[in-house]
Design a protein around this motif. Structure first.
Motif, short mmCIF file in Angstrom:
data_model
loop_
_atom_site.label_atom_id
_atom_site.label_comp_id
_atom_site.label_asym_id
_atom_site.label_seq_id
_atom_site.Cartn_x
_atom_site.Cartn_y
_atom_site.Cartn_z
N PHE A 14 0.81 -1.22 0.00
CA PHE A 14 0.00 0.00 0.00
C PHE A 14 0.84 1.27 0.00
O PHE A 14 0.31 2.36 0.13
N ALA A 15 2.14 1.14 -0.15
CA ALA A 15 3.03 2.31 -0.11
C ALA A 15 2.81 3.21 -1.32
O ALA A 15 2.79 2.74 -2.46
N LYS A 16 2.67 4.49 -1.05
CA LYS A 16 2.58 5.49 -2.11
C LYS A 16 3.75 6.46 -2.07
O LYS A 16 3.84 7.34 -2.90
N SER A 17 4.62 6.29 -1.08
CA SER A 17 5.78 7.15 -0.98
C SER A 17 6.99 6.31 -0.58
O SER A 17 6.86 5.22 -0.03
N SER A 77 3.67 -7.51 -10.69
CA SER A 77 3.56 -6.07 -10.48
C SER A 77 2.84 -5.40 -11.65
O SER A 77 2.86 -5.89 -12.77
N GLU A 78 2.18 -4.30 -11.34
CA GLU A 78 1.41 -3.52 -12.31
C GLU A 78 0.45 -4.41 -13.11
O GLU A 78 0.48 -4.44 -14.35
N GLY A 84 -4.72 -6.50 -18.32
CA GLY A 84 -5.87 -5.60 -18.31
C GLY A 84 -7.20 -6.30 -18.45
O GLY A 84 -8.23 -5.78 -18.02
N SER A 85 -7.23 -7.47 -19.06
CA SER A 85 -8.50 -8.19 -19.21
C SER A 85 -8.98 -8.77 -17.89
O SER A 85 -10.17 -9.02 -17.71
N ILE A 86 -8.08 -8.97 -16.94
CA ILE A 86 -8.45 -9.53 -15.64
C ILE A 86 -8.56 -8.43 -14.59
O ILE A 86 -9.48 -8.43 -13.78
N PHE A 87 -7.63 -7.47 -14.59
CA PHE A 87 -7.59 -6.41 -13.60
C PHE A 87 -8.03 -5.10 -14.24
O PHE A 87 -7.38 -4.60 -15.15
N LYS A 88 -9.12 -4.55 -13.76
CA LYS A 88 -9.72 -3.35 -14.35
C LYS A 88 -9.02 -2.07 -13.90
O LYS A 88 -8.42 -2.00 -12.85
N VAL A 89 -9.15 -1.04 -14.72
CA VAL A 89 -8.49 0.24 -14.49
C VAL A 89 -9.00 0.93 -13.23
O VAL A 89 -8.23 1.59 -12.54
N ASP A 90 -10.26 0.76 -12.90
CA ASP A 90 -10.83 1.45 -11.74
C ASP A 90 -10.80 0.58 -10.48
O ASP A 90 -11.61 0.76 -9.58
N SER A 91 -9.87 -0.33 -10.39
CA SER A 91 -9.78 -1.22 -9.24
C SER A 91 -8.64 -0.81 -8.31
O SER A 91 -7.85 0.09 -8.61
N ILE A 92 -8.54 -1.49 -7.19
CA ILE A 92 -7.48 -1.22 -6.23
C ILE A 92 -6.11 -1.52 -6.83
O ILE A 92 -5.10 -0.93 -6.45
N TRP A 93 -6.06 -2.42 -7.80
CA TRP A 93 -4.79 -2.82 -8.42
C TRP A 93 -4.20 -1.69 -9.26
O TRP A 93 -2.99 -1.65 -9.47
N GLU A 95 -4.63 1.58 -8.38
CA GLU A 95 -4.18 2.58 -7.41
C GLU A 95 -2.89 2.13 -6.71
O GLU A 95 -2.03 2.95 -6.38
N TYR A 96 -2.77 0.83 -6.46
CA TYR A 96 -1.59 0.27 -5.80
C TYR A 96 -1.00 -0.81 -6.72
O TYR A 96 -1.30 -1.99 -6.56
N PRO A 97 -0.18 -0.41 -7.68
CA PRO A 97 0.30 -1.35 -8.70
C PRO A 97 1.21 -2.46 -8.18
O PRO A 97 1.43 -3.45 -8.87
N PHE A 98 1.72 -2.33 -6.96
CA PHE A 98 2.61 -3.35 -6.42
C PHE A 98 1.96 -4.13 -5.27
O PHE A 98 2.63 -4.86 -4.55
#
Length: 112
Positions: A14-17, A77-78, A84-93, A95-98
């Motif tokens: 969940f790290a963003k920094s 990762s990412e 993209g066919s499994i993990f949608k753009v508006d999902s938690i994945w 926002e937190y690519p790792f």
């Protein structure tokens, strides 16, 4: 040790920094004494006939994990960009690519 490993790896996802990522790794390192306990246990359960083989196997596993772990982490990762066919753009994945490799890594000590 394993509980805090699981928790800090999950928080690391969940790290963003950089500060948050380093803090999670630092705290994880403080509570992680698994290798010392493992070596002590190997020393206790082996004798002179199989001690070298046991410690050699530990080194083999450590080396294999150093290769396989980052490879799996890189593949996971990412996930929005790679799968993209499994993990949608508006999902938690997105926002937190790792987060995905951290969740998978978190499962190892949780199951163990």
């Amino acid at each position: 040790g394993m509980f805090f490993t699981a928790v800090t790896v999950a928080l690391f996802g969940f790290a963003k920094s950089l500060e948050w990522a380093l803090t999670c790794r630092f705290i994880g390192g403080l509570f992680n004494g698994v290798i010392g306990v493992t070596k002590t246990y190997i020393g206790l359960i082996t004798d002179e006939t199989n001690e070298a083989q046991a410690f050699g196997f530990l080194a083999l596993c450590w080396g294999a994990g150093s290769i396989v772990g980052p490879t799996i982490g890189g593949l996971l990762s990412e996930p929005v960009l790679k799968y993209g066919s499994i993990f949608k753009v508006d999902s938690i994945w997105a926002e937190y690519p790792f987060l995905l490799p951290c969740v998978v890594t978190c499962l190892v000590p949780t199951i163990g």
